[in-house]
Design a protein around this motif. Structure first.
Motif, PDB file in Angstrom:
ATOM      1  N   PRO A 105      -8.446   9.864 -43.942  1.00 42.76           N
ATOM      2  CA  PRO A 105      -8.563  11.196 -43.350  1.00 42.76           C
ATOM      3  C   PRO A 105      -7.708  11.279 -42.078  1.00 42.76           C
ATOM      4  O   PRO A 105      -7.513  10.279 -41.382  1.00 42.76           O
ATOM      5  N   PRO A 106      -7.205  12.457 -41.764  1.00 43.67           N
ATOM      6  CA  PRO A 106      -6.332  12.597 -40.589  1.00 43.67           C
ATOM      7  C   PRO A 106      -7.000  12.252 -39.258  1.00 43.67           C
ATOM      8  O   PRO A 106      -6.318  11.927 -38.296  1.00 43.67           O
ATOM      9  N   ASP A 107      -8.332  12.306 -39.202  1.00 45.63           N
ATOM     10  CA  ASP A 107      -9.014  12.009 -37.933  1.00 45.63           C
ATOM     11  C   ASP A 107      -9.366  10.527 -37.770  1.00 45.63           C
ATOM     12  O   ASP A 107     -10.084  10.160 -36.840  1.00 45.63           O
ATOM     13  N   THR A 108      -8.832   9.660 -38.618  1.00 40.62           N
ATOM     14  CA  THR A 108      -9.123   8.223 -38.513  1.00 40.62           C
ATOM     15  C   THR A 108      -8.428   7.654 -37.276  1.00 40.62           C
ATOM     16  O   THR A 108      -7.226   7.804 -37.101  1.00 40.62           O
ATOM     17  N   ALA A 109      -9.196   7.003 -36.418  1.00 41.56           N
ATOM     18  CA  ALA A 109      -8.655   6.447 -35.177  1.00 41.56           C
ATOM     19  C   ALA A 109      -8.544   4.932 -35.203  1.00 41.56           C
ATOM     20  O   ALA A 109      -7.671   4.360 -34.557  1.00 41.56           O
ATOM     21  N   VAL A 110      -9.438   4.259 -35.949  1.00 38.21           N
ATOM     22  CA  VAL A 110      -9.473   2.798 -35.985  1.00 38.21           C
ATOM     23  C   VAL A 110      -9.627   2.355 -37.437  1.00 38.21           C
ATOM     24  O   VAL A 110     -10.434   2.916 -38.179  1.00 38.21           O
ATOM     25  N   ILE A 111      -8.848   1.348 -37.809  1.00 40.28           N
ATOM     26  CA  ILE A 111      -8.934   0.802 -39.161  1.00 40.28           C
ATOM     27  C   ILE A 111      -9.129  -0.702 -39.067  1.00 40.28           C
ATOM     28  O   ILE A 111      -8.344  -1.405 -38.427  1.00 40.28           O
ATOM     29  N   VAL A 112     -10.174  -1.184 -39.699  1.00 44.19           N
ATOM     30  CA  VAL A 112     -10.439  -2.617 -39.803  1.00 44.19           C
ATOM     31  C   VAL A 112      -9.807  -3.076 -41.114  1.00 44.19           C
ATOM     32  O   VAL A 112     -10.067  -2.508 -42.171  1.00 44.19           O
ATOM     33  N   LEU A 113      -8.969  -4.103 -41.031  1.00 41.82           N
ATOM     34  CA  LEU A 113      -8.250  -4.604 -42.197  1.00 41.82           C
ATOM     35  C   LEU A 113      -8.613  -6.055 -42.483  1.00 41.82           C
ATOM     36  O   LEU A 113      -8.742  -6.854 -41.552  1.00 41.82           O
ATOM     37  N   SER A 114      -8.720  -6.375 -43.760  1.00 41.12           N
ATOM     38  CA  SER A 114      -8.799  -7.797 -44.117  1.00 41.12           C
ATOM     39  C   SER A 114      -7.423  -8.389 -43.860  1.00 41.12           C
ATOM     40  O   SER A 114      -6.426  -7.666 -43.733  1.00 41.12           O
ATOM     41  N   ASP A 115      -7.352  -9.696 -43.775  1.00 45.81           N
ATOM     42  CA  ASP A 115      -6.064 -10.352 -43.541  1.00 45.81           C
ATOM     43  C   ASP A 115      -5.075 -10.017 -44.654  1.00 45.81           C
ATOM     44  O   ASP A 115      -3.901  -9.742 -44.393  1.00 45.81           O
ATOM     45  N   ALA A 116      -5.539 -10.014 -45.900  1.00 47.59           N
ATOM     46  CA  ALA A 116      -4.663  -9.710 -47.034  1.00 47.59           C
ATOM     47  C   ALA A 116      -4.155  -8.271 -46.970  1.00 47.59           C
ATOM     48  O   ALA A 116      -2.981  -7.997 -47.243  1.00 47.59           O
ATOM     49  N   ALA A 117      -5.031  -7.327 -46.591  1.00 52.21           N
ATOM     50  CA  ALA A 117      -4.606  -5.926 -46.471  1.00 52.21           C
ATOM     51  C   ALA A 117      -3.597  -5.770 -45.348  1.00 52.21           C
ATOM     52  O   ALA A 117      -2.604  -5.044 -45.483  1.00 52.21           O
ATOM     53  N   ALA A 118      -3.824  -6.452 -44.243  1.00 52.60           N
ATOM     54  CA  ALA A 118      -2.879  -6.386 -43.122  1.00 52.60           C
ATOM     55  C   ALA A 118      -1.509  -6.904 -43.538  1.00 52.60           C
ATOM     56  O   ALA A 118      -0.477  -6.342 -43.154  1.00 52.60           O
ATOM     57  N   GLU A 119      -1.484  -7.961 -44.321  1.00 51.92           N
ATOM     58  CA  GLU A 119      -0.211  -8.519 -44.787  1.00 51.92           C
ATOM     59  C   GLU A 119       0.552  -7.499 -45.627  1.00 51.92           C
ATOM     60  O   GLU A 119       1.758  -7.344 -45.485  1.00 51.92           O
ATOM     61  N   VAL A 120      -0.142  -6.791 -46.495  1.00 51.16           N
ATOM     62  CA  VAL A 120       0.497  -5.764 -47.329  1.00 51.16           C
ATOM     63  C   VAL A 120       1.060  -4.650 -46.449  1.00 51.16           C
ATOM     64  O   VAL A 120       2.162  -4.167 -46.676  1.00 51.16           O
ATOM     65  N   LEU A 121       0.300  -4.265 -45.428  1.00 56.01           N
ATOM     66  CA  LEU A 121       0.695  -3.123 -44.610  1.00 56.01           C
ATOM     67  C   LEU A 121       1.731  -3.441 -43.546  1.00 56.01           C
ATOM     68  O   LEU A 121       2.279  -2.538 -42.929  1.00 56.01           O
ATOM     69  N   ARG A 122       2.038  -4.704 -43.336  1.00 53.08           N
ATOM     70  CA  ARG A 122       3.040  -5.073 -42.317  1.00 53.08           C
ATOM     71  C   ARG A 122       4.390  -4.402 -42.574  1.00 53.08           C
ATOM     72  O   ARG A 122       5.101  -4.083 -41.638  1.00 53.08           O
ATOM     73  N   ALA A 123       4.730  -4.199 -43.816  1.00 51.29           N
ATOM     74  CA  ALA A 123       6.024  -3.603 -44.159  1.00 51.29           C
ATOM     75  C   ALA A 123       5.963  -2.079 -44.249  1.00 51.29           C
ATOM     76  O   ALA A 123       6.990  -1.441 -44.478  1.00 51.29           O
ATOM     77  N   GLU A 124       4.802  -1.497 -44.069  1.00 49.60           N
ATOM     78  CA  GLU A 124       4.639  -0.051 -44.204  1.00 49.60           C
ATOM     79  C   GLU A 124       5.000   0.629 -42.881  1.00 49.60           C
ATOM     80  O   GLU A 124       4.332   0.430 -41.864  1.00 49.60           O
ATOM     81  N   PRO A 125       6.063   1.440 -42.850  1.00 51.11           N
ATOM     82  CA  PRO A 125       6.489   2.077 -41.597  1.00 51.11           C
ATOM     83  C   PRO A 125       5.406   2.940 -40.950  1.00 51.11           C
ATOM     84  O   PRO A 125       5.317   3.004 -39.729  1.00 51.11           O
ATOM     85  N   ALA A 126       4.577   3.596 -41.735  1.00 44.60           N
ATOM     86  CA  ALA A 126       3.553   4.480 -41.177  1.00 44.60           C
ATOM     87  C   ALA A 126       2.548   3.725 -40.314  1.00 44.60           C
ATOM     88  O   ALA A 126       1.945   4.301 -39.404  1.00 44.60           O
ATOM     89  N   VAL A 127       2.380   2.437 -40.560  1.00 43.03           N
ATOM     90  CA  VAL A 127       1.434   1.637 -39.789  1.00 43.03           C
ATOM     91  C   VAL A 127       1.931   1.446 -38.361  1.00 43.03           C
ATOM     92  O   VAL A 127       1.142   1.349 -37.422  1.00 43.03           O
ATOM     93  N   ARG A 128       3.244   1.412 -38.196  1.00 43.21           N
ATOM     94  CA  ARG A 128       3.836   1.180 -36.882  1.00 43.21           C
ATOM     95  C   ARG A 128       4.224   2.469 -36.167  1.00 43.21           C
ATOM     96  O   ARG A 128       4.772   2.430 -35.070  1.00 43.21           O
ATOM     97  N   ALA A 129       3.950   3.610 -36.756  1.00 40.93           N
ATOM     98  CA  ALA A 129       4.286   4.892 -36.130  1.00 40.93           C
ATOM     99  C   ALA A 129       3.497   5.053 -34.830  1.00 40.93           C
ATOM    100  O   ALA A 129       2.375   4.559 -34.714  1.00 40.93           O
ATOM    101  N   PRO A 130       4.080   5.720 -33.857  1.00 38.86           N
ATOM    102  CA  PRO A 130       3.391   5.894 -32.568  1.00 38.86           C
ATOM    103  C   PRO A 130       2.029   6.582 -32.682  1.00 38.86           C
ATOM    104  O   PRO A 130       1.146   6.321 -31.883  1.00 38.86           O
TER     105      PRO A 130
END
Length: 74
Positions: free
Chosen positions: A40-65
């Motif tokens: 949802p657009p109002d999500t402020a904090v996301i808890v990730l498993s280590d495996a999920a974090a590894e997948v998302l490391r390459a996702e540009p949207a994760v690093r957006a300001p």
């Protein structure tokens, strides 16, 4: 109100639902990406498993300001 979500293997993130977090079980890279994109657009904090974090490391949207704060489970 800003929300909290948890993405990762069901057995690792299920308990976060007891605290009111949106729980998005994701067992493979495709489901992790789908879960991230469905937040949802109002999500402020996301808890990730280590495996999920590894997948998302390459996702540009994760690093957006304006991306939600991410926290990786130990």
């Amino acid at each position: 109100m800003a929300g909290v979500a948890a993405i990762g293997a069901a057995d690792l993130v299920a308990g976060f639902g007891l605290a009111g977090a949106l729980v998005l079980p994701a067992e493979d890279p495709e489901s992790v990406l789908a879960a991230w994109r469905s937040l949802p657009p109002d999500t402020a904090v996301i808890v990730l498993s280590d495996a999920a974090a590894e997948v998302l490391r390459a996702e540009p949207a994760v690093r957006a300001p304006d991306a939600p704060l991410t926290v990786v489970l130990p």
